[in-house]
Design a protein around this motif. Structure first.
Motif, PDB file in Angstrom:
ATOM      1  N   TYR A 167     -20.068  12.059  12.727  1.00 55.93           N
ATOM      2  CA  TYR A 167     -21.401  11.466  12.664  1.00 55.93           C
ATOM      3  C   TYR A 167     -21.278   9.971  12.395  1.00 55.93           C
ATOM      4  CZ  TYR A 167     -23.077  16.294  11.894  1.00 55.93           C
ATOM      5  OH  TYR A 167     -23.343  17.632  12.002  1.00 55.93           O
ATOM      6  N   ASP A 168     -22.389   9.258  12.547  1.00 53.16           N
ATOM      7  CA  ASP A 168     -22.380   7.831  12.230  1.00 53.16           C
ATOM      8  C   ASP A 168     -22.294   7.634  10.718  1.00 53.16           C
ATOM      9  OD1 ASP A 168     -24.906   8.363  11.235  1.00 53.16           O
ATOM     10  OD2 ASP A 168     -25.988   7.157  12.687  1.00 53.16           O
ATOM     11  N   ALA A 169     -22.265   6.392  10.283  1.00 52.96           N
ATOM     12  CA  ALA A 169     -22.084   6.079   8.864  1.00 52.96           C
ATOM     13  C   ALA A 169     -23.392   5.911   8.110  1.00 52.96           C
ATOM     14  CB  ALA A 169     -21.234   4.815   8.724  1.00 52.96           C
ATOM     15  N   VAL A 170     -24.537   6.165   8.757  1.00 53.08           N
ATOM     16  CA  VAL A 170     -25.836   6.054   8.086  1.00 53.08           C
ATOM     17  C   VAL A 170     -26.034   7.310   7.251  1.00 53.08           C
ATOM     18  CG1 VAL A 170     -28.320   5.798   8.392  1.00 53.08           C
ATOM     19  CG2 VAL A 170     -26.746   4.678   9.986  1.00 53.08           C
ATOM     20  N   ARG A 171     -26.157   7.139   5.958  1.00 52.73           N
ATOM     21  CA  ARG A 171     -26.154   8.279   5.044  1.00 52.73           C
ATOM     22  C   ARG A 171     -27.541   8.831   4.716  1.00 52.73           C
ATOM     23  NH1 ARG A 171     -21.353   9.162   6.401  1.00 52.73           N
ATOM     24  NH2 ARG A 171     -19.610   8.377   5.148  1.00 52.73           N
ATOM     25  N   LEU A 172     -28.569   7.995   4.769  1.00 54.51           N
ATOM     26  CA  LEU A 172     -29.903   8.423   4.381  1.00 54.51           C
ATOM     27  C   LEU A 172     -30.894   8.216   5.525  1.00 54.51           C
ATOM     28  CD1 LEU A 172     -30.024   6.893   0.783  1.00 54.51           C
ATOM     29  CD2 LEU A 172     -29.704   9.301   1.369  1.00 54.51           C
ATOM     30  N   SER A 173     -31.824   9.163   5.670  1.00 49.98           N
ATOM     31  CA  SER A 173     -32.832   9.052   6.720  1.00 49.98           C
ATOM     32  C   SER A 173     -33.698   7.826   6.475  1.00 49.98           C
ATOM     33  CB  SER A 173     -33.681  10.327   6.773  1.00 49.98           C
ATOM     34  OG  SER A 173     -34.257  10.598   5.518  1.00 49.98           O
TER      35      SER A 173
END
Length: 493
Positions: A167-173
């Motif tokens: 997955y990408d590195a963006v952790r929070l919506s």
């Protein structure tokens, strides 16, 4: 012909009632009467309740009801108005993910290496490659270490590297409220993560606080035990008659969890699930512990990175099937699972495990179910967003369309069953509407309460419904309103 004892006059009155009902296009019954002897249809009963209920003053409510067999709308109140769905968004995520991925889909986690095994040594790096599995438990890491031991590996000459690049590195919506991000329902999303128990709240640890002696600090235990989270215990035990006032929170950007306030003496242990910062490091910490238990040593460092394409597969672990995973997702309204499913759809359809691509995949599938994408605003997969907007008619359309799918039995099995005390069956409805035949998804965020699903009337007619209430002062009052509306829906013709 049956003639009422009062004579022909009764037949004339009945004829007038039928005429009025037909002329006004309102469904009337001679059997559903109120205390004044007046006949009421379901529409009249629902309208009366909605317009008179004081808890709805200043709020908004949307209702859509369809016949389950035909899909025909039989009642609507602001049905085409967009509302914040809260966890009713999970209905869309569950339906689209099982359609896109398949009910037998399994997540995987791999152990890989760029080296060779010789005389008890792994000459190279060990890679732990996560591919989104939210069901990895502490004992799973013990199993990973045992598998390495079974390969006669006693020492790793290189580094231990966690690969979360699936997955990408963006952790929070995108719409996560900052004050929610340390709670379990706001946990970070990583392709390499850990769940503390079989509720599968991925990326969290479970704390248990037990009172000590009066004036002393309580005991704070953590599960799973790890070196990734630091506990700062500043709480105090007080007399049993005092009211509990504990504050448990994680400092932003760290894994320091502070416990402060007071806990009454001899009180039952307090349990809280706290989201970790960077779940990948959490998983690596558990792997290190498991290796030590197996007396496996290593020479290099433990870090995040990416496994080379040419790396060799040592072992693959597979999760439960998606059909099985829908049970904790829907019954317990698990936010982490919703966001992981969105990213997994993005990976499957567009080759990118991100919210952006996952939501595109979700919306594309909704079109197949007859939903107009242009009328929807979707920002996440769990419904924690206060920006996502969906009309009740869209939800009932979805619930009607999915009945035709081969995987529908898995979908409906995942919905909470009203009044069933078994948590794995009743879920979030286990304490509600015990006398009604209702299977539905709940939803709650600040100022919002929603309930959508399937209901059976007293005459066995099956209905599809969506009740969405926004702008509440107390969202708990919304549940009372929903239950009352369901009583009317089920008991009125």
């Amino acid at each position: 012909m049956f003639v009422h004892p009062k004579g022909i006059g009764w037949l004339v009155i009945l004829g007038l009632i039928v005429t009025v009902c037909i002329a006004s296009s309102v469904s009337c019954t001679a059997t559903a009467a109120n205390g004044k002897g007046e006949s009421y249809s379901m529409k009249q009963e629902l309208d009366s309740y909605i317009y008179k209920e004081p808890k709805l003053k200043g709020g908004l409510i949307g209702v859509s009801i369809r016949q389950a067999d035909t899909g025909k709308i039989i009642y609507e109140h602001m049905g085409n108005t967009r509302f914040r769905p809260a966890s009713n968004m999970k209905l869309l995520t569950a339906a689209t993910s099982i359609s896109v991925l398949g009910k037998d889909y399994q997540f995987s986690t791999e152990l890989r290496t760029n080296g060779t095994i010789k005389q008890g040594r792994l000459n190279g790096n060990l890679y732990l490659v996560g591919k989104g599995d939210p069901t990895l438990l502490p004992e799973t890491f013990d199993m990973f270490a045992a598998k390495l031991k079974a390969m006669d590996i006693d020492h790793i000459s290189g580094d231990i590297i966690g690969d979360d690049t699936w997955y990408d590195a963006v952790r929070l919506s995108p719409d996560m409220i900052w004050s929610d991000e340390h709670y379990y329902y706001g946990a970070q999303v990583s392709a390499l993560t850990v769940s503390p128990d079989k509720d599968y709240d991925a990326g969290t640890v479970r704390l248990e606080i037990q009172s000590g002696g009066i004036g002393e600090k309580p005991q704070v235990s953590m599960s799973p035990k790890n070196n990734y989270i630091e506990i700062k215990n500043e709480a105090i035990t007080v007399k049993a008659e005092q009211e509990e006032d504990l504050i448990i929170e994680r400092e932003h950007g760290t894994n320091i969890v502070s416990v402060s306030g007071i806990i009454p003496k001899a009180k039952e242990p307090i349990k809280e699930w706290i989201a970790v910062w960077e779940p990948t490091g959490y998983a690596l910490d558990l792997l290190k512990q498991a290796l030590v238990k197996q007396n496996i040593t290593w020479h290099g460092v433990v870090k995040s990175g990416e496994a080379p394409i040419e790396s060799k597969l040592l072992f693959t672990h597979s999760s439960m099937t998606l059909a099985e995973l829908l049970i904790p997702f829907m019954k317990h309204s698990n936010n982490s699972l919703g966001e992981i499913l969105v990213k997994e759809m993005g990976k499957k359809v567009y080759g990118e495990g991100s919210w952006e691509q996952g939501i595109e995949a979700l919306k594309r599938q909704l079109k197949r179910f007859g939903l107009n994408q242009e009328k929807l605003l979707i920002r996440d997969g769990s419904g924690i967003s206060h920006v996502t907007l969906i009309p009740p008619t869209a939800i009932t359309q979805l619930l009607y369309a999915v009945q035709k799918e081969a995987w529908f039995p898995s979908f409906i099995k995942s919905l909470p069953v009203a009044g069933d005390s078994d948590r794995q069956i009743g879920g979030t409805l286990r304490y509600r509407m015990p006398d009604l035949v209702v299977q539905a998804k709940t939803g709650t965020i600040y100022g919002v309460s929603t309930l959508s699903g399937y209901a059976e009337k007293s005459n066995k007619e099956k209905l599809i419904f969506s009740i969405m209430i926004n702008n509440l002062i107390d969202e708990e009052e919304g549940k009372v309103i929903e239950d009352q509306l369901l009583e009317i829906i089920v008991d009125t013709d």
